[in-house]
Design an enzyme around this catalytic site. Structure first.
Site, PDB file in Angstrom:
ATOM      1  CG  HIS A 242     -85.749   7.094  83.483  1.00  0.00           C
ATOM      2  ND1 HIS A 242     -85.031   7.081  82.308  1.00  0.00           N
ATOM      3  CD2 HIS A 242     -85.044   6.301  84.350  1.00  0.00           C
ATOM      4  CE1 HIS A 242     -83.962   6.313  82.443  1.00  0.00           C
ATOM      5  NE2 HIS A 242     -83.949   5.836  83.677  1.00  0.00           N
ATOM      6  CG  ASP A 243     -90.807   7.081  85.934  1.00  0.00           C
ATOM      7  OD1 ASP A 243     -90.540   6.815  84.746  1.00  0.00           O
ATOM      8  OD2 ASP A 243     -90.948   6.208  86.806  1.00  0.00           O
TER       9      ASP A 243
END
Ligand code: BDR
Ligand code: CA
Length: 311
Positions: A242-243
């Site tokens: 994700h990040d």
């Protein structure tokens, strides 16, 4: 293109750690002014120490790490050890941080750095619950007009990952998310729709491990642990990274596609934490965020692997 000057607000978290490494490996495109820690994946005492561990791992003990908010604005803190493990960085043994915390609260550091810079030159990159960012916006009324952009990981057009409605970062502090999405600051949102296209398949993981450096082996260990939960839950080969999408977008904006939409945050009830994205503008309300929904995942992993090899 001028370098992005950014503050990474995070709750490491294996994927937060990879985002930090990617940013610190990319000094030509990104200057990291500070890292600020917030409670999220694990409690604050762990996220702030983990952030310091990662800047040290990257050989960048000069990067300031500030400790931020220990709980959401209204709700009780809910953490995610079931995904990240007890330390938040399970999968690798990193020594206790040697570098001390930078003096001053994260909320004040965000305000001071943005207000001291030329207007609209600092980008905020939150990849955890939005508590620190909301607090800074509430504390300093000029902040919203001085920030260049907020590029964040959070939310979803479609299904959530904590509840059917909500993604973790928004679910943990929906009230903070509402403050941020109503702030008027230009927002780019990387939600689950796009991050779930960035899967660390076995060949992608082994390409990182094969770099053989201390940083690459640590990154591979972290990802290997992180892969287990999502691979099992979604029956896919590898977890969504994700990040790091937030950082990859700043390095190479051609990797992702999306469009401006009105986004509204649910703060109550069974859909608490949902980001209602008006994708096919039905409600004629002004766009509040550019919502990403597509990525060239092969190019993303080529970039990530090449950059990790630089550290
Ligand atoms: C987000 O929640 C955390 O578990 C990850 O670090 C990421 O920021 C994904 O929902
Ligand atoms: Ca995170």
């Amino acid at each position: 293109m001028a370098r992005h000057r950014i503050i990474i607000d995070c709750d490491p978290g294996q994927d937060d750690a990879i985002a930090l490494l990617l940013a610190l490996a990319s000094p030509e495109e990104i200057e990291v002014l500070a890292v600020t820690a917030v409670a999220g994946n694990v409690p604050l005492a762990l996220t702030e120490a983990n952030a310091r561990r990662i800047v040290e791992l990257a050989g960048r003990s000069d990067v300031r790490v500030h400790k931020g908010c220990h709980r959401p604005l209204v709700n009780r803190l809910e953490t995610a050890e079931y995904v990240h493990g007890e330390t938040g960085l399970n999968g690798v043994e990193l020594p206790p941080p040697g570098v001390p915390l930078a003096p001053g609260h994260a909320v004040d550091a965000i305000i001071e750095l943005v207000m001291a810079a030329e207007p609209k030159t600092v980008t905020l990159c939150p990849v955890g619950p939005l508590t620190n960012i909301a607090m800074a916006l509430v504390k300093e009324p000029e902040l919203a007009s001085r920030v260049r952009e907020i590029v964040l990981m959070g939310g979803a057009i479609g299904l959530g990952n904590v509840t059917p409605a909500a993604e973790f970062n928004i679910y943990v502090d929906p009230h903070a998310a509402r403050v941020v999405f109503e702030s008027g600051v230009p927002i780019t949102m990387f939600g689950l729709d796009v991050t779930h296209q960035v899967l660390v398949t076995r060949p992608r993981l082994e390409a990182i491990r094969a770099l053989g450096t201390k940083v690459a082996l640590a990154a591979a260990g972290l990802i290997d642990f992180f892969n287990r939960f999502d691979s099992d839950r979604y029956e896919v080969d590898g977890a969504p990274l994700h990040d790091p999408c937030v950082i990859a977008h700043l390095i190479d904006p051609t990797l992702f596609k999306g469009k401006p939409c009105h986004v509204e945050i649910e703060t109550e009830g069974r859909s608490m934490g949902r980001t209602n994205v008006d994708w096919h503008p039905r409600e004629a309300r002004p766009a509040t965020a550019t919502v990403m929904n597509a990525v060239d995942a092969d190019r993303f992993f080529a970039l990530l692997t090449e950059r990790l090899g630089r550290l």
